[in-house]
Design a protein around this motif. Sequence first.
Motif, short mmCIF file in Angstrom:
data_model
loop_
_atom_site.label_atom_id
_atom_site.label_comp_id
_atom_site.label_asym_id
_atom_site.label_seq_id
_atom_site.Cartn_x
_atom_site.Cartn_y
_atom_site.Cartn_z
N GLY A 87 0.77 -0.93 -0.10
CA GLY A 87 -0.12 -0.51 0.06
C GLY A 87 0.94 1.11 -0.30
N LEU A 88 1.53 1.04 -0.59
CA LEU A 88 3.49 2.22 -0.75
C LEU A 88 2.50 3.45 -1.64
CD1 LEU A 88 6.56 0.56 0.20
CD2 LEU A 88 4.77 1.85 2.12
N ASN A 89 2.37 4.36 -1.17
CA ASN A 89 2.63 5.55 -2.24
C ASN A 89 3.84 6.42 -2.36
OD1 ASN A 89 1.69 6.84 -4.56
ND2 ASN A 89 0.13 7.67 -3.46
N MET A 90 4.83 6.12 -3.27
CA MET A 90 6.29 7.18 -3.62
C MET A 90 5.91 7.61 -4.83
SD MET A 90 7.37 6.09 -0.46
CE MET A 90 9.16 6.67 -0.65
N THR A 91 4.97 8.94 -4.64
CA THR A 91 4.92 9.47 -5.87
C THR A 91 5.90 11.23 -5.60
OG1 THR A 91 3.35 10.46 -5.08
CG2 THR A 91 2.34 8.54 -7.46
N CYS A 92 5.93 11.52 -6.82
CA CYS A 92 7.08 13.03 -6.25
C CYS A 92 7.18 13.71 -7.08
CB CYS A 92 8.35 12.55 -6.07
SG CYS A 92 9.09 13.98 -5.67
N MET A 163 18.93 -1.25 11.73
CA MET A 163 19.12 -0.28 10.07
C MET A 163 18.07 0.17 9.15
SD MET A 163 22.48 1.07 11.49
CE MET A 163 22.67 1.92 9.29
N LEU A 164 17.86 -0.93 9.42
CA LEU A 164 16.81 -0.73 7.92
C LEU A 164 15.98 -0.05 7.70
CD1 LEU A 164 16.47 -2.08 4.28
CD2 LEU A 164 15.43 -3.56 5.63
N MET A 165 15.30 -0.55 9.07
CA MET A 165 13.89 0.47 10.06
C MET A 165 14.30 1.99 9.83
SD MET A 165 11.80 -2.04 11.70
CE MET A 165 13.24 -2.29 13.39
N SER A 166 15.48 1.72 10.20
CA SER A 166 15.86 3.76 11.09
C SER A 166 16.27 4.46 9.37
CB SER A 166 17.16 3.39 11.18
OG SER A 166 17.71 4.72 11.68
N VAL A 167 16.38 3.11 8.85
CA VAL A 167 17.46 4.26 7.25
C VAL A 167 15.96 4.26 6.73
CG1 VAL A 167 18.86 3.97 4.97
CG2 VAL A 167 19.50 3.33 7.06
N LYS A 169 13.09 5.33 7.50
CA LYS A 169 11.62 5.26 8.29
C LYS A 169 10.60 6.06 7.25
CE LYS A 169 11.87 7.45 12.19
NZ LYS A 169 12.29 8.42 12.87
N ARG A 170 10.92 6.31 6.92
CA ARG A 170 9.89 7.38 6.02
C ARG A 170 9.24 6.81 5.11
NH1 ARG A 170 11.29 11.40 0.59
NH2 ARG A 170 12.00 9.63 0.34
N THR A 171 9.42 5.10 4.59
CA THR A 171 8.54 4.36 3.69
C THR A 171 8.43 3.41 4.75
OG1 THR A 171 10.40 3.94 2.59
CG2 THR A 171 8.83 2.12 1.89
N LEU A 172 8.96 2.98 5.88
CA LEU A 172 8.20 2.71 7.09
C LEU A 172 7.29 3.00 7.61
CD1 LEU A 172 8.58 -0.41 9.00
CD2 LEU A 172 10.34 1.04 10.47
N VAL A 173 6.95 4.17 7.92
CA VAL A 173 5.72 4.98 8.34
C VAL A 173 4.58 4.92 7.24
CG1 VAL A 173 5.58 7.50 9.34
CG2 VAL A 173 7.05 6.26 10.23
N SER A 174 4.90 4.38 6.44
CA SER A 174 3.92 5.08 4.96
C SER A 174 2.95 3.49 5.19
CB SER A 174 4.18 5.55 3.64
OG SER A 174 5.13 4.55 3.29
N ILE A 175 3.69 2.57 6.02
CA ILE A 175 3.11 1.69 5.72
C ILE A 175 2.57 1.21 6.64
CG2 ILE A 175 3.50 -1.70 5.47
CD1 ILE A 175 6.50 -1.15 4.46
N ASP A 176 0.96 0.40 6.53
CA ASP A 176 -0.13 0.55 7.26
C ASP A 176 -0.38 -0.56 8.28
OD1 ASP A 176 -3.01 0.68 8.57
OD2 ASP A 176 -4.04 -0.46 6.85
#
Length: 197
Positions: A87-92, A163-167, A169-176
Amino acid sequence: MDLSPLSPVNFNSFKHGLPKTALKVLSKNLIRITVNDNLKEFHQKLREELLSFGNNWDNLKKSVEDEYDFENFDSEDEYQEAEETAGLNMTCKTCKNCACCCLKLLVKYNLYSNAYTNLSLAYNYLLTLPVTQVACERSFSTLKFIKNRLRNTLTNEHLEAFMLMSVEKRTLVSIDDDILIDRIGKTSEVMKKNLIM
């Protein structure tokens, strides 16, 4: 300095020609991964493609989308499926003045196959390699916070996960959270019983 002519911001500075030394180092690095083994010929073609692309950029950039998906630059099916299920939406928003916009345009109109083969290779090279060491230094700073004196017995597996979760972080927060719980619940019967039901 050799990568700066690839930026659309600098296209106007070489409307009438590039200096002879421009793109020389880049050509030496790219010749290793091409079928062409003549460095002078490759360098000349790369310069011609960049001049042509730069002169046409004002008209070409009008067709760049207002938004694009960073994660789907290369359309690998399994990567797209993973993103859709997460459910990611990484548009810019596009700026129409960066190397990402140039590569997106080359891919969108299939210009990388015939017209700008060497130039698209140069943009892939530019966007693949880190030009600065900021990301590396940021990773080591993050490592210093994660593996402190209280957590010095972390296993490599756990350290890598933190490390992966910290680096990212933006993707991790966007996951439901519900999607994560469902996925973890499907891994075993015990998890399914405790998380899903």
